[in-house]
Design a protein around this motif. Structure first.
Motif, PDB file in Angstrom:
ATOM      1  N   UNK A 111      29.222  19.805   5.446  1.00 20.48           N
ATOM      2  CA  UNK A 111      30.660  19.624   5.175  1.00 20.48           C
ATOM      3  C   UNK A 111      31.096  18.163   5.275  1.00 20.48           C
ATOM      4  N   UNK A 112      30.443  17.394   6.148  1.00 17.75           N
ATOM      5  CA  UNK A 112      30.832  15.993   6.332  1.00 17.75           C
ATOM      6  C   UNK A 112      30.565  15.197   5.060  1.00 17.75           C
ATOM      7  N   UNK A 113      29.361  15.328   4.508  1.00 14.14           N
ATOM      8  CA  UNK A 113      29.031  14.515   3.334  1.00 14.14           C
ATOM      9  C   UNK A 113      29.822  14.958   2.108  1.00 14.14           C
ATOM     10  N   UNK A 114      30.084  16.255   1.987  1.00 16.47           N
ATOM     11  CA  UNK A 114      30.896  16.731   0.865  1.00 16.47           C
ATOM     12  C   UNK A 114      32.326  16.219   0.988  1.00 16.47           C
ATOM     13  N   UNK A 115      32.874  16.290   2.195  1.00 20.39           N
ATOM     14  CA  UNK A 115      34.242  15.825   2.420  1.00 20.39           C
ATOM     15  C   UNK A 115      34.362  14.323   2.187  1.00 20.39           C
ATOM     16  N   UNK A 116      33.364  13.559   2.624  1.00 23.60           N
ATOM     17  CA  UNK A 116      33.381  12.113   2.405  1.00 23.60           C
ATOM     18  C   UNK A 116      33.408  11.784   0.912  1.00 23.60           C
ATOM     19  N   UNK A 117      32.580  12.478   0.139  1.00 23.63           N
ATOM     20  CA  UNK A 117      32.531  12.223  -1.305  1.00 23.63           C
ATOM     21  C   UNK A 117      33.835  12.624  -1.980  1.00 23.63           C
ATOM     22  N   UNK A 118      34.391  13.768  -1.607  1.00 24.56           N
ATOM     23  CA  UNK A 118      35.642  14.226  -2.223  1.00 24.56           C
ATOM     24  C   UNK A 118      36.796  13.283  -1.894  1.00 24.56           C
ATOM     25  N   UNK A 119      36.900  12.871  -0.634  1.00 25.22           N
ATOM     26  CA  UNK A 119      37.968  11.941  -0.248  1.00 25.22           C
ATOM     27  C   UNK A 119      37.835  10.610  -0.963  1.00 25.22           C
ATOM     28  N   UNK A 130      22.811  10.152  -2.125  1.00 23.48           N
ATOM     29  CA  UNK A 130      22.442   9.998  -0.714  1.00 23.48           C
ATOM     30  C   UNK A 130      22.484  11.322   0.053  1.00 23.48           C
ATOM     31  N   UNK A 131      22.909  12.390  -0.580  1.00 20.95           N
ATOM     32  CA  UNK A 131      23.038  13.677   0.099  1.00 20.95           C
ATOM     33  C   UNK A 131      21.735  14.127   0.776  1.00 20.95           C
ATOM     34  N   UNK A 132      20.547  13.927   0.152  1.00 20.47           N
ATOM     35  CA  UNK A 132      19.318  14.386   0.822  1.00 20.47           C
ATOM     36  C   UNK A 132      19.050  13.712   2.162  1.00 20.47           C
ATOM     37  N   UNK A 133      19.682  12.558   2.422  1.00 25.80           N
ATOM     38  CA  UNK A 133      19.481  11.902   3.720  1.00 25.80           C
ATOM     39  C   UNK A 133      20.025  12.749   4.861  1.00 25.80           C
ATOM     40  N   UNK A 134      21.076  13.515   4.590  1.00 29.64           N
ATOM     41  CA  UNK A 134      21.681  14.384   5.603  1.00 29.64           C
ATOM     42  C   UNK A 134      21.356  15.828   5.232  1.00 29.64           C
ATOM     43  N   UNK A 135      20.219  16.307   5.696  1.00 27.52           N
ATOM     44  CA  UNK A 135      19.732  17.612   5.239  1.00 27.52           C
ATOM     45  C   UNK A 135      20.041  18.748   6.204  1.00 27.52           C
ATOM     46  N   UNK A 136      20.605  18.426   7.376  1.00 26.62           N
ATOM     47  CA  UNK A 136      20.929  19.493   8.318  1.00 26.62           C
ATOM     48  C   UNK A 136      22.240  20.176   7.928  1.00 26.62           C
ATOM     49  N   UNK A 137      22.325  21.461   8.242  1.00 27.52           N
ATOM     50  CA  UNK A 137      23.460  22.279   7.792  1.00 27.52           C
ATOM     51  C   UNK A 137      24.789  21.793   8.360  1.00 27.52           C
ATOM     52  N   UNK A 197      15.446  18.721  -5.117  1.00 28.93           N
ATOM     53  CA  UNK A 197      15.418  17.275  -4.963  1.00 28.93           C
ATOM     54  C   UNK A 197      15.066  16.593  -6.280  1.00 28.93           C
ATOM     55  N   UNK A 198      14.078  17.146  -6.986  1.00 32.08           N
ATOM     56  CA  UNK A 198      13.679  16.573  -8.263  1.00 32.08           C
ATOM     57  C   UNK A 198      14.820  16.663  -9.279  1.00 32.08           C
ATOM     58  N   UNK A 199      15.521  17.787  -9.278  1.00 36.76           N
ATOM     59  CA  UNK A 199      16.623  17.975 -10.223  1.00 36.76           C
ATOM     60  C   UNK A 199      17.767  17.003  -9.934  1.00 36.76           C
ATOM     61  N   UNK A 200      18.152  16.891  -8.662  1.00 39.41           N
ATOM     62  CA  UNK A 200      19.264  15.995  -8.318  1.00 39.41           C
ATOM     63  C   UNK A 200      18.894  14.540  -8.544  1.00 39.41           C
ATOM     64  N   UNK A 201      17.642  14.154  -8.214  1.00 40.81           N
ATOM     65  CA  UNK A 201      17.213  12.767  -8.437  1.00 40.81           C
ATOM     66  C   UNK A 201      17.218  12.421  -9.917  1.00 40.81           C
ATOM     67  N   UNK A 251       0.802  -1.218   0.000  1.00 41.84           N
ATOM     68  CA  UNK A 251       0.000   0.000   0.000  1.00 41.84           C
ATOM     69  C   UNK A 251       0.831   1.263   0.000  1.00 41.84           C
ATOM     70  N   UNK A 252       2.155   1.136   0.170  1.00 39.61           N
ATOM     71  CA  UNK A 252       3.015   2.308   0.115  1.00 39.61           C
ATOM     72  C   UNK A 252       3.122   2.824  -1.316  1.00 39.61           C
ATOM     73  N   UNK A 253       3.628   4.037  -1.445  1.00 33.02           N
ATOM     74  CA  UNK A 253       3.713   4.655  -2.763  1.00 33.02           C
ATOM     75  C   UNK A 253       4.759   4.021  -3.656  1.00 33.02           C
ATOM     76  N   UNK A 254       4.712   4.374  -4.928  1.00 33.72           N
ATOM     77  CA  UNK A 254       5.674   3.864  -5.902  1.00 33.72           C
ATOM     78  C   UNK A 254       7.093   4.269  -5.542  1.00 33.72           C
ATOM     79  N   UNK A 255       7.261   5.482  -5.056  1.00 31.32           N
ATOM     80  CA  UNK A 255       8.588   5.989  -4.701  1.00 31.32           C
ATOM     81  C   UNK A 255       8.664   6.253  -3.207  1.00 31.32           C
ATOM     82  N   UNK A 256       9.889   6.282  -2.708  1.00 32.07           N
ATOM     83  CA  UNK A 256      10.122   6.589  -1.312  1.00 32.07           C
ATOM     84  C   UNK A 256      10.079   8.096  -1.123  1.00 32.07           C
ATOM     85  N   UNK A 257      10.118   8.532   0.143  1.00 36.63           N
ATOM     86  CA  UNK A 257      10.023   9.967   0.442  1.00 36.63           C
ATOM     87  C   UNK A 257      11.093  10.769  -0.287  1.00 36.63           C
ATOM     88  N   UNK A 258      12.332  10.237  -0.308  1.00 38.58           N
ATOM     89  CA  UNK A 258      13.369  10.811  -1.163  1.00 38.58           C
ATOM     90  C   UNK A 258      13.450   9.939  -2.403  1.00 38.58           C
TER      91      UNK A 258
END
Length: 521
Positions: free
Chosen positions: A417-425, A406-413, A496-500, A264-271
């Protein structure tokens, strides 16, 4: 004359064992994860805490009926037993963690540290799986795979920030694949059956396992083949009996299945997961807008495409409605070339690729797919990424875009820097590792052949790859910085739509690349 003394030669240092070096990789990753304990945690943290309370406070017969919280138990029994095991230690540390009523939304430091550290310890299963798959490889390839898996930024984001136990489950998958690659089909099938009783969403690869084991292990003449099929069947039934037997005894199988498969859940997840349905949804919205401007009476659907709670639907204004059966058929159709190859040429060295392709198909065309499910194919593909230059190029782009999705999972300011640094490293380590691996190999080939070739045959991703990566940067800048300046708080769904959508292009590319490899192999 004094007798000349021959200087003693120093013994060369003993080479360290691979398992010792792997422990150092794990220890370095664990240190980073410990530092991230106070960081953001999602509702999944409370979900798993509540499951600790359910399995500790209630008898087994009530586990799948409890509705004290919206976060009801919806994983298979082995995972429930795993939570029950963890709850024993949680009760010793802080009894309120496992209290069914007082524990609701409980997030003290003791609960935080216990649950975070339990995920780190459960990653030992992943460590064992990656060791089994790489122990026969040369040192360079071993370490490169360890970097890709043990230091995976996707696992850090999903498991150690957002909060889940994917590393533990993926470890079971890798153990199963290691047995299959060694030709130990019965053990491979047994471990995969155990995995399905931990998390049923891994069943997308079940057709590949079935066809491969039937052809590679059972197809040995009528009598011998039938006997082997019988053995496999008994083993799988025994595993499922251990998992589901108590619930069959209490007459609760219908309730367990209802919890595990809430269609009964939707076709897509919240993100929105970056898959095929992103394009389908956007096309429906564009058609509805254009037809409305042309004077057609198009009624906008009231329900959401992204319902996460049971009862939500996924209506479309113009295009045909999508049902779970439709997605099931599409996944099987996408899988069919792989199943044909597995039947015709059941080679153990290809099983990891086939399983990764199966999870790619499930991710692209499945029902209510979570963006986190990209781990199911990104981690196995790390094993084959070191096999050829083309594999490494493909993996570099896929891993980068999957991590970015996966960036939208961590939406707090504070986590930005953590998620950007993880991806760059991660991108830098991949680039350096692949460059060292394949530049060295090409130079050796040139030495032997004594032919002059261009240096560009090393690790390069080409102008198309670079263009796509620059596109990720532009999408992130527009969503993170330009959109708030231009639109303010209006139209918050556009970034979100653009990045997805952009990430879905990368996932589709990976699907086509893997499919082409299967057809050409």
């Amino acid at each position: 004359m004094e007798a000349q003394t021959t200087p003693k030669l120093k013994k060369p240092p003993k080479p360290s064992k691979p398992i010792t070096e792997l422990w150092w990789f794990f220890a370095a990753a664990a240190c980073v994860k410990l530092l991230l304990i106070p960081a953001y945690k999602s509702t999944d943290f409370e979900v798993h805490r509540h499951w600790l309370a359910i399995t500790h406070s209630l008898p087994l017969s009530q586990w799948y009926f409890d509705e004290t919280s919206p976060w009801t138990l919806d994983y298979p029994p082995f995972f429930a037993y795993f939570e029950r095991l963890l709850s024993i230690f949680a009760n010793l540390i802080d009894p309120q963690i496992v209290h069914l009523q007082k524990g609701l939304d409980y997030s003290s430091n003791t609960a935080l540290y216990f649950q975070r550290i339990s995920v780190i310890f459960s990653d030992l299963c992943l460590l064992h799986g990656i060791y089994r798959l790489t122990r026969k490889l040369d040192s360079t390839r071993q370490k490169l795979i360890w970097v890709l898996v043990v230091w995976s930024p996707m696992l850090v984001i999903v498991d150690h920030l957002h909060f889940q136990y994917n590393g533990f489950l993926l470890g079971i998958l890798l153990i199963s694949l290691s047995y299959l690659e060694e030709g130990r089909d019965v053990m491979g099938g047994l471990v995969f059956a155990v995995l399905l009783c931990f998390k049923h969403l891994f069943a997308v690869a079940a057709p590949v396992y079935f066809v491969y084991l039937l052809r590679h292990y059972c197809w040995k003449g009528f009598v011998r083949g039938f006997w082997r099929l019988f053995i496999l069947g008994v083993i799988v039934v025994a595993v499922f009996a251990v998992a589901y037997g108590p619930f069959v005894y209490h007459g609760q199988m219908q309730q367990v299945i209802h919890r595990m498969f809430p269609f009964g859940r939707g076709l897509c997840h919240a993100y929105w997961a970056p898959n095929f349905w992103v394009f389908y949804i956007i096309l429906d919205k564009v058609l509805a807008f254009l037809l409305g401007r042309l004077g057609f009476n198009i009624q906008a659907p009231a329900a959401s495409f992204t319902g996460g709670i049971v009862g939500d639907l996924s209506p479309f204004a113009v295009l045909p409605q999508i049902t779970p059966v439709t997605t099931f058929i599409l996944v099987l159709l996408a899988l069919s070339p792989c199943l044909i190859k597995a039947w015709r040429h059941p080679r153990p060295v290809r099983i990891t690729r086939w399983v990764a392709y199966a999870y790619t198909c499930g991710f692209l065309f499945g029902w209510h797919v979570h963006e986190k499910a990209a781990l199911h194919f990104v981690i196995p593909l790390a094993i084959v990424a070191v096999q050829s230059l083309d594999d490494s190029r493909h993996y570099f782009l896929l891993s980068t875009v999957s991590c970015y999705s996966l960036f939208p999972l961590l939406f707090e300011a504070q986590e930005y820097p953590i998620k950007v640094l993880l991806l760059l490293l991660h991108s830098m380590l991949m680039w350096l590792g692949f460059s060292a691996q394949f530049t060295k190999r090409i130079s050796l080939e040139l030495e032997k052949s004594e032919k002059k070739k261009d240096k560009e045959e090393g690790f390069v991703i080409g102008w198309v790859g670079w263009g796509y990566l620059v596109g990720i940067l532009l999408v992130e800048i527009s969503g993170q910085f330009l959109h708030p300046i231009i639109f303010g708080d209006k139209l918050p769904f556009i970034p979100l739509m653009l990045s997805s959508t952009y990430c879905a292009l990368g996932t589709m590319y990976s699907f086509i690349w893997q499919l082409k490899w299967i057809l050409d192999s």
